[in-house]
Design a protein around this motif. Structure first.
Motif, PDB file in Angstrom:
ATOM      1  N   SER A 175      49.176  36.503  28.384  1.00 55.94           N
ATOM      2  CA  SER A 175      47.917  37.106  27.946  1.00 55.94           C
ATOM      3  C   SER A 175      47.724  38.493  28.548  1.00 55.94           C
ATOM      4  O   SER A 175      46.647  39.089  28.424  1.00 55.94           O
ATOM      5  CB  SER A 175      46.745  36.204  28.356  1.00 55.94           C
ATOM      6  OG  SER A 175      46.868  34.921  27.775  1.00 55.94           O
ATOM      7  N   LYS A 186      39.037  35.489  26.835  1.00 54.51           N
ATOM      8  CA  LYS A 186      38.935  35.404  28.288  1.00 54.51           C
ATOM      9  C   LYS A 186      39.932  34.396  28.833  1.00 54.51           C
ATOM     10  O   LYS A 186      40.367  33.492  28.127  1.00 54.51           O
ATOM     11  CB  LYS A 186      37.500  35.073  28.695  1.00 54.51           C
ATOM     12  CG  LYS A 186      36.533  36.201  28.356  1.00 54.51           C
ATOM     13  CD  LYS A 186      35.134  35.952  28.901  1.00 54.51           C
ATOM     14  CE  LYS A 186      34.219  37.141  28.598  1.00 54.51           C
ATOM     15  NZ  LYS A 186      32.847  36.929  29.129  1.00 54.51           N
ATOM     16  N   LYS A 217      38.335  38.827  31.644  1.00 55.52           N
ATOM     17  CA  LYS A 217      38.518  39.233  30.254  1.00 55.52           C
ATOM     18  C   LYS A 217      39.892  39.869  30.094  1.00 55.52           C
ATOM     19  O   LYS A 217      40.210  40.857  30.749  1.00 55.52           O
ATOM     20  CB  LYS A 217      37.426  40.214  29.833  1.00 55.52           C
ATOM     21  CG  LYS A 217      37.474  40.562  28.346  1.00 55.52           C
ATOM     22  CD  LYS A 217      36.292  41.419  27.940  1.00 55.52           C
ATOM     23  CE  LYS A 217      36.334  41.703  26.441  1.00 55.52           C
ATOM     24  NZ  LYS A 217      35.177  42.528  26.013  1.00 55.52           N
ATOM     25  N   ALA A 218      40.710  39.290  29.234  1.00 59.07           N
ATOM     26  CA  ALA A 218      42.012  39.875  28.937  1.00 59.07           C
ATOM     27  C   ALA A 218      41.829  40.994  27.919  1.00 59.07           C
ATOM     28  O   ALA A 218      40.799  41.077  27.242  1.00 59.07           O
ATOM     29  CB  ALA A 218      42.956  38.803  28.387  1.00 59.07           C
ATOM     30  N   GLU A 219      42.835  41.830  27.784  1.00 60.95           N
ATOM     31  CA  GLU A 219      42.753  42.942  26.847  1.00 60.95           C
ATOM     32  C   GLU A 219      43.182  42.539  25.439  1.00 60.95           C
ATOM     33  O   GLU A 219      43.379  43.391  24.577  1.00 60.95           O
ATOM     34  CB  GLU A 219      43.608  44.110  27.347  1.00 60.95           C
ATOM     35  CG  GLU A 219      43.092  44.717  28.650  1.00 60.95           C
ATOM     36  CD  GLU A 219      43.911  45.904  29.107  1.00 60.95           C
ATOM     37  OE1 GLU A 219      44.813  46.321  28.347  1.00 60.95           O
ATOM     38  OE2 GLU A 219      43.650  46.409  30.208  1.00 60.95           O
ATOM     39  N   VAL A 220      43.321  41.244  25.223  1.00 57.01           N
ATOM     40  CA  VAL A 220      43.817  40.767  23.926  1.00 57.01           C
ATOM     41  C   VAL A 220      42.757  39.932  23.197  1.00 57.01           C
ATOM     42  O   VAL A 220      43.078  39.095  22.366  1.00 57.01           O
ATOM     43  CB  VAL A 220      45.125  39.952  24.105  1.00 57.01           C
ATOM     44  CG1 VAL A 220      46.273  40.883  24.433  1.00 57.01           C
ATOM     45  CG2 VAL A 220      44.969  38.888  25.183  1.00 57.01           C
ATOM     46  N   TYR A 231      49.542  40.923  18.578  1.00 59.44           N
ATOM     47  CA  TYR A 231      49.458  42.267  19.133  1.00 59.44           C
ATOM     48  C   TYR A 231      50.832  42.894  19.325  1.00 59.44           C
ATOM     49  O   TYR A 231      50.948  44.117  19.439  1.00 59.44           O
ATOM     50  CB  TYR A 231      48.712  42.243  20.470  1.00 59.44           C
ATOM     51  CG  TYR A 231      47.256  41.907  20.312  1.00 59.44           C
ATOM     52  CD1 TYR A 231      46.334  42.879  19.942  1.00 59.44           C
ATOM     53  CD2 TYR A 231      46.798  40.612  20.512  1.00 59.44           C
ATOM     54  CE1 TYR A 231      44.989  42.568  19.778  1.00 59.44           C
ATOM     55  CE2 TYR A 231      45.455  40.298  20.352  1.00 59.44           C
ATOM     56  CZ  TYR A 231      44.564  41.272  19.980  1.00 59.44           C
ATOM     57  OH  TYR A 231      43.238  40.962  19.816  1.00 59.44           O
TER      58      TYR A 231
END
Length: 258
Positions: free
Chosen positions: A49, A82, A76-79, A230
């Motif tokens: 993640s 959370k 919070k992940a950048e993808v 992504y």
């Protein structure tokens, strides 16, 4: 209130973590509020993640040891979703909580504090029936079983179904198998087709229509710390997981109306 789903299989190598990460990302793409919980000390779902497992201020281990409030450990992940991450600190937790009263319900009780903040909570379980995995199954509403279409996996599936049934009868009456997901699927392989047919006969509507193909880009994505959507959104793997997320949400919505 969140739909809490354990991604579980006692057999390793069936794309369990791949499914947890990419389902979380696909649900987030569909505008769902998603929390991914890594319950494997290898921390692969965390890394997949885009979160550095060795740089976590707090991890799921701290939550299970009741040393920190769960909200403080979620990042919070950048993808798009959370993460409640894991690292090797989780490997010592089971021994630490083994003698506690209500030890099977530590995670369930923690999730009660935050489940209103999410539409889906996805838990990536380790490939073993450990106390940590039992915590996941006691906290979950349902289980998704990723499964490779081979005979050894079929034998392990029977054991897992028995485990889920026992937990349903003794610890968590809400727990049910939401469905079986065929992974690493190669439709050109006769064995794959045979095992797939057996799964259809046994599980019927609980077998997801979507299959996750063997896909090179899907295998490469974790090395870049990215879900497949992504990393290569046009790949067969990305398309399959988006399709799976759509099928899953439709299935849950249909079940809620029934």
């Amino acid at each position: 209130m969140a739909k809490i789903i354990a991604i579980a299989n006692q057999k390793g190598g069936v794309a369990k973590t791949t499914t947890a990460v990419n389902l979380a990302a696909s649900l987030a793409i569909l505008k769902k509020r998603v929390l991914l919980i890594d319950l494997d000390s290898q921390g692969n779902a965390t890394m997949g993640s885009g979160v550095q497992k060795n740089q976590l201020e707090y991890s799921v281990a701290d939550v299970l040891l009741r040393e920190v409030n769960i909200e403080s450990a979620i990042i919070k992940a950048e993808v798009g979703y959370k993460v409640l991450g894991a690292n090797r600190e989780l490997s010592g937790v089971e021994l630490s909580i083994a003698d506690e009263a209500q030890r099977e319900f530590i995670l369930r009780d923690a999730l009660k504090q935050i489940d209103h903040s999410f539409d889906f909570i996805i838990m990536d379980c380790a490939p073993s029936l450990s106390l940590i995995t039992v915590n996941a199954l006691c906290a979950a509403n349902s289980v998704i079983i990723p499964m490779q279409c081979e005979y050894y996996a079929l034998e392990g599936l029977a054991d897992l179904c028995q485990t889920i049934e026992r937990i349903n009868q003794t610890l968590n009456p809400q727990l049910e198998i939401l469905g079986v997901l065929r992974t690493l699927y190669d439709g050109r392989n006769a064995l794959t087709k045979d095992v797939s047919a057996e799964l259809e006969n046994y599980f019927g509507e609980k077998l997801f229509t979507t299959v996750i193909p063997r896909n090179v880009r899907l295998a490469e994505a974790p090395a870049h710390g990215l879900p497949i959507i992504y990393f290569e959104k046009s790949s067969k793997g990305a398309i399959a997981y988006l399709s799976f997320a759509a099928e899953l949400t439709k299935k849950i919505k249909k079940g809620a109306k029934a």
